[in-house]
Write a protein that holds these residues in place. Structure first.
Motif, PDB file in Angstrom:
ATOM      1  N   MET A   1       0.821  -1.202   0.000  1.00  0.00           N
ATOM      2  CA  MET A   1       0.000   0.000   0.000  1.00  0.00           C
ATOM      3  C   MET A   1       0.860   1.260   0.000  1.00  0.00           C
ATOM      4  O   MET A   1       0.547   2.253  -0.656  1.00  0.00           O
ATOM      5  N   THR A   2       1.969   1.204   0.743  1.00  0.00           N
ATOM      6  CA  THR A   2       2.845   2.375   0.834  1.00  0.00           C
ATOM      7  C   THR A   2       3.381   2.777  -0.530  1.00  0.00           C
ATOM      8  O   THR A   2       3.422   3.961  -0.879  1.00  0.00           O
ATOM      9  N   ARG A   3       3.774   1.765  -1.322  1.00  0.00           N
ATOM     10  CA  ARG A   3       4.308   2.067  -2.655  1.00  0.00           C
ATOM     11  C   ARG A   3       3.255   2.754  -3.523  1.00  0.00           C
ATOM     12  O   ARG A   3       3.576   3.675  -4.292  1.00  0.00           O
ATOM     13  N   VAL A   4       2.017   2.310  -3.410  1.00  0.00           N
ATOM     14  CA  VAL A   4       0.945   2.899  -4.218  1.00  0.00           C
ATOM     15  C   VAL A   4       0.706   4.347  -3.803  1.00  0.00           C
ATOM     16  O   VAL A   4       0.514   5.230  -4.655  1.00  0.00           O
ATOM     17  N   VAL A   5       0.737   4.623  -2.494  1.00  0.00           N
ATOM     18  CA  VAL A   5       0.543   5.987  -2.008  1.00  0.00           C
ATOM     19  C   VAL A   5       1.664   6.899  -2.498  1.00  0.00           C
ATOM     20  O   VAL A   5       1.425   8.011  -2.994  1.00  0.00           O
ATOM     21  N   VAL A   6       2.901   6.430  -2.364  1.00  0.00           N
ATOM     22  CA  VAL A   6       4.041   7.230  -2.827  1.00  0.00           C
ATOM     23  C   VAL A   6       3.942   7.482  -4.327  1.00  0.00           C
ATOM     24  O   VAL A   6       4.166   8.606  -4.809  1.00  0.00           O
ATOM     25  N   PHE A   7       3.601   6.423  -5.064  1.00  0.00           N
ATOM     26  CA  PHE A   7       3.431   6.561  -6.511  1.00  0.00           C
ATOM     27  C   PHE A   7       2.369   7.608  -6.825  1.00  0.00           C
ATOM     28  O   PHE A   7       2.545   8.456  -7.704  1.00  0.00           O
ATOM     29  N   GLY A   8       1.242   7.553  -6.104  1.00  0.00           N
ATOM     30  CA  GLY A   8       0.162   8.492  -6.347  1.00  0.00           C
ATOM     31  C   GLY A   8       0.575   9.930  -6.094  1.00  0.00           C
ATOM     32  O   GLY A   8       0.210  10.840  -6.856  1.00  0.00           O
ATOM     33  N   VAL A   9       1.344  10.158  -5.036  1.00  0.00           N
ATOM     34  CA  VAL A   9       1.801  11.515  -4.720  1.00  0.00           C
ATOM     35  C   VAL A   9       2.761  12.031  -5.792  1.00  0.00           C
ATOM     36  O   VAL A   9       2.627  13.161  -6.278  1.00  0.00           O
ATOM     37  N   VAL A  10       3.718  11.197  -6.173  1.00  0.00           N
ATOM     38  CA  VAL A  10       4.687  11.613  -7.200  1.00  0.00           C
ATOM     39  C   VAL A  10       3.968  11.900  -8.522  1.00  0.00           C
ATOM     40  O   VAL A  10       4.245  12.903  -9.194  1.00  0.00           O
ATOM     41  N   LEU A  11       3.027  11.025  -8.878  1.00  0.00           N
ATOM     42  CA  LEU A  11       2.304  11.224 -10.129  1.00  0.00           C
ATOM     43  C   LEU A  11       1.412  12.467 -10.062  1.00  0.00           C
ATOM     44  O   LEU A  11       1.221  13.151 -11.072  1.00  0.00           O
ATOM     45  N   ALA A  12       0.883  12.781  -8.877  1.00  0.00           N
ATOM     46  CA  ALA A  12       0.074  13.993  -8.726  1.00  0.00           C
ATOM     47  C   ALA A  12       0.928  15.233  -8.989  1.00  0.00           C
ATOM     48  O   ALA A  12       0.481  16.187  -9.648  1.00  0.00           O
ATOM     49  N   LEU A  13       2.150  15.234  -8.476  1.00  0.00           N
ATOM     50  CA  LEU A  13       3.054  16.360  -8.726  1.00  0.00           C
ATOM     51  C   LEU A  13       3.380  16.480 -10.210  1.00  0.00           C
ATOM     52  O   LEU A  13       3.430  17.586 -10.763  1.00  0.00           O
ATOM     53  N   LEU A  14       3.588  15.327 -10.854  1.00  0.00           N
ATOM     54  CA  LEU A  14       3.876  15.340 -12.284  1.00  0.00           C
ATOM     55  C   LEU A  14       2.656  15.811 -13.083  1.00  0.00           C
ATOM     56  O   LEU A  14       2.794  16.542 -14.079  1.00  0.00           O
TER      57      LEU A  14
END
Length: 385
Positions: A1-14
């Motif tokens: 789950m942590t990886r998905v959250v981090v991915f989501g945050v990074v992708l939101a910034l992008l």
């Protein structure tokens, strides 16, 4: 789950950066600015679903929208690269224009620059979508690649043995049992003597993705079906549990182990080790796999990463079969692979070891391949003169 959250945050910034480049920088007005922003947000949601499919989300509902999200990430690579070039070019043009047109109205100069920027941004956006679309079609058509492998110490009885090499299915988030069935049917149609599986079959947990591998139980080869773990077996679940699943499907998993293969009066060894980056207690141990063997016997090694051939050469391995690189998967990423691996794709020699690195049959992340078509490799082992 942590990886998905981090991915989501990074992708939101992008995604926010894309808004700045596609909407703000080009001066896009309503209603098109709203349309672009809504599309960006929807694609962000689909990409997050794709990232969690097979690990956090059940593939039964998450795979279709996740496939679209992953395909968007393929387009995103080219969109970001293109927009960075446009941004750099725009900056250069702005500086040059201000120097050359000092007497003209600043508004006039900015209007001309913005028109050029809109045109360049449109070309990049269309090109990114076209490249990703082509890549999706390319990734969906695995090709049979036939390669003759000359080997000095191969016993005469094994001359002409055909090995089907398969790697990197990456089923789970974007592809399921149907893709695995297609791969199995292609392999069986080639009637190989032996099947070698060199890891990264899955992305996801055993509970959610294991059914997608069930067609592997139908693989057929008279000399056996052997497999070793890749790095992705350990990302979302315990790699040992995944290898237990493979065993139940009829794949002889080699866990830092060696097996003797007989043909006629001759014998060769087939050894297999865990992936280079496997966590404890699954660290690769080639010395243990080769312990007690007759050094005069030909040995073929299954190891997920090409860089494991460096140790294999020191320990007398004749032939290593690997995957992992995907041949770069999406141009121009292949030019980054040599920073980590001694070989990108195809037949090579590392010291005393002949190495074949397959591009693999699936795709990690985006189901997209550009200038790196998926392959199922049929290796014909022949005695070298």
């Amino acid at each position: 789950m942590t990886r998905v959250v981090v991915f989501g945050v990074v992708l939101a910034l992008l995604t926010w950066w894309l808004h700045r480049r596609l909407v703000r920088a080009t001066g896009l007005t309503r209603p098109w600015s709203v349309v672009v922003d809504v599309v960006l947000v929807v694609l962000w949601v689909l990409a997050v679903i794709g990232a969690g499919s097979g690990e956090v989300f059940d593939t039964g509902w998450a795979r279709p929208p996740g496939f679209v999200g992953w395909a968007w990430l393929g387009a995103l690579l080219y969109l970001v690269l293109g927009l960075l070039l446009v941004a750099i070019g725009s900056l250069v043009v702005r500086v040059v224009a201000r120097l050359r047109h000092r007497g003209e109205s600043a508004d006039q100069v900015d209007l001309s620059r913005r028109r050029t920027l809109r045109l360049a941004t449109s070309i990049v956006a269309v090109g990114a979508v076209v490249a990703a679309g082509y890549g999706v079609a390319e990734a969906a058509r695995p090709k049979v690649v036939r390669v003759r492998v000359p080997l000095r110490r191969l016993p005469p009885e094994f001359d002409g043995v055909r090995v089907a090499l398969v790697s990197d299915l990456h089923v789970g988030p974007a592809r399921g049992a149907g893709f695995t069935r297609e791969v199995v049917d292609v392999i069986n149609a080639q009637e190989p003597d032996l099947v070698a599986i060199v890891g990264d079959l899955v992305d996801g947990t055993v509970s959610k993705v294991a059914p997608d591998l069930e067609p592997l139980a139908d693989l057929r080869a008279p000399m056996g079906i052997f497999g070793v773990s890749g790095n992705h077996e350990f990302y979302a679940d315990d790699g040992g549990r995944w290898l237990d699943v493979w065993d139940r499907l009829g794949i002889a998993t080699l866990r830092n182990q060696r097996v003797a293969l007989r043909r006629g009066e001759a014998t060769i060894d087939i050894a297999g080790i865990h992936d280079y980056s496997s966590p404890a207690p699954y660290e690769p141990d080639l010395s243990a796999a080769l312990a007690g063997r007759d050094p005069s016997t030909f040995v073929m090694l299954l190891a997920h990463e090409p860089r494991q051939a460096l140790e294999a050469s020191d320990l007398g391995v004749d032939l290593q079969l690997s995957g992992h690189t995907h041949g770069g998967q999406m141009w121009p990423l292949r030019y980054l692979v040599p920073l980590q691996q001694p070989s990108v794709t195809g037949l090579d020699r590392i010291g005393n070891t002949v190495l074949y690195t397959t591009r693999g049959v699936g795709a990690w992340g985006p189901p997209v391949r550009v200038a790196a078509p998926p392959e199922i490799t049929i290796l014909e082992l022949v005695r070298a003169d």
